[in-house]
Design a protein around this motif. Structure first.
Motif: not given
Length: 255
Positions: A229-254
């Motif tokens: 139930s802890g932190a999920v670190g987004l340790e990836y190399k983004p292919t999109l600008p950060a805000t868009e990348s985070l939006k995509a990550a949120r959508q993919a992970t829920g």
């Protein structure tokens, strides 16, 4: 579970200063961040940003990085832990990440594992005194880290159990585990209490969730069912600008 932005890579295209990446993560709605090495960072600047924003640090790496499996490097490793603990105290005492170092040719795996346990017992004692968690990270040997001694989640958990300290747990990086073709449930079932932190990136490419073959809703659902139930670190190399990348990550992970 909640997201933690690895600001080593996220926002680096628009913010040279790590402190400004912390602020950018907060502006994008994140309350947790992490990064890699600390000696090349302005720690006072980062500490100020953390205080200003209320963002919490979920991890950074003990450095200089030294081998756990080579006793000739244990003295330098323990000194690195001491110095990293001092820095951690300035940043809210977040967990500190350690890796095994490279396999020693001509030395049995059992002997190398015993050396790692010995070094980590001493390091965990230092961490206990400081009130800080150490997290041991297995790294894949197929893409980024050929020759690394510890690439197996199961063996990493065995080492954590052998050390037997409440201040040493495992960092489970789902990307590294997937590259090594591990079955998440098989390696973690009954042992999730030994895991303190999780990191993610898609495969192949180590980019944001949704760019590769991993079913993130399924994999994170399995982690949740196993008790994480802890932190999920987004340790990836983004292919999109950060805000868009985070939006995509949120959508993919829920998340």
């Amino acid at each position: 579970m909640f997201l933690s932005a690895c600001v080593e890579w996220l926002y680096q295209d628009i913010h040279p200063r790590l402190a400004d990446r912390v602020r950018a993560a907060k502006a994008d709605g994140l309350d947790h961040v992490e990064f890699h090495l600390w000696r090349d960072k302005d720690i006072d600047d980062v500490a100020k940003a953390l205080r200003e924003t209320g963002v919490r640090l979920t991890s950074f790496v003990v450095e200089p990085r030294r081998s756990l499996v080579d006793p000739a490097q244990h003295g330098e490793f323990l000194q690195a832990v001491r110095e990293s603990l001092v820095t951690a105290a300035r940043l809210g005492n977040p967990p500190l990440v350690v890796a095994s170092g490279f396999t020693r040719d001509g030395v049995s795996r059992e002997e190398q594992r015993a050396e790692a346990v010995k070094a980590l017992k001493q390091a965990a004692s230092l961490a206990e005194a400081a009130g800080v968690m150490l997290v041991l990270e297995p790294l894949n040997t197929k893409v980024e880290h050929p020759g690394m001694f510890l690439s197996s989640t199961s063996e990493g958990l065995d080492i954590v159990e052998a050390v037997g300290s409440l201040n040493l747990k495992l960092l489970f990086d789902l990307y590294h585990s997937a590259v090594m073709e591990e079955d998440l449930e098989q390696v973690l079932r009954g042992r999730m209490h030994l895991v303190h932190h999780v990191q993610i990136a898609d495969m192949p490419g180590r980019n944001e969730p949704g760019t590769g073959v991993i079913d993130w809703q399924d994999q994170l659902g399995r982690l949740r069912a196993l008790g994480y139930s802890g932190a999920v670190g987004l340790e990836y190399k983004p292919t999109l600008p950060a805000t868009e990348s985070l939006k995509a990550a949120r959508q993919a992970t829920g998340l």
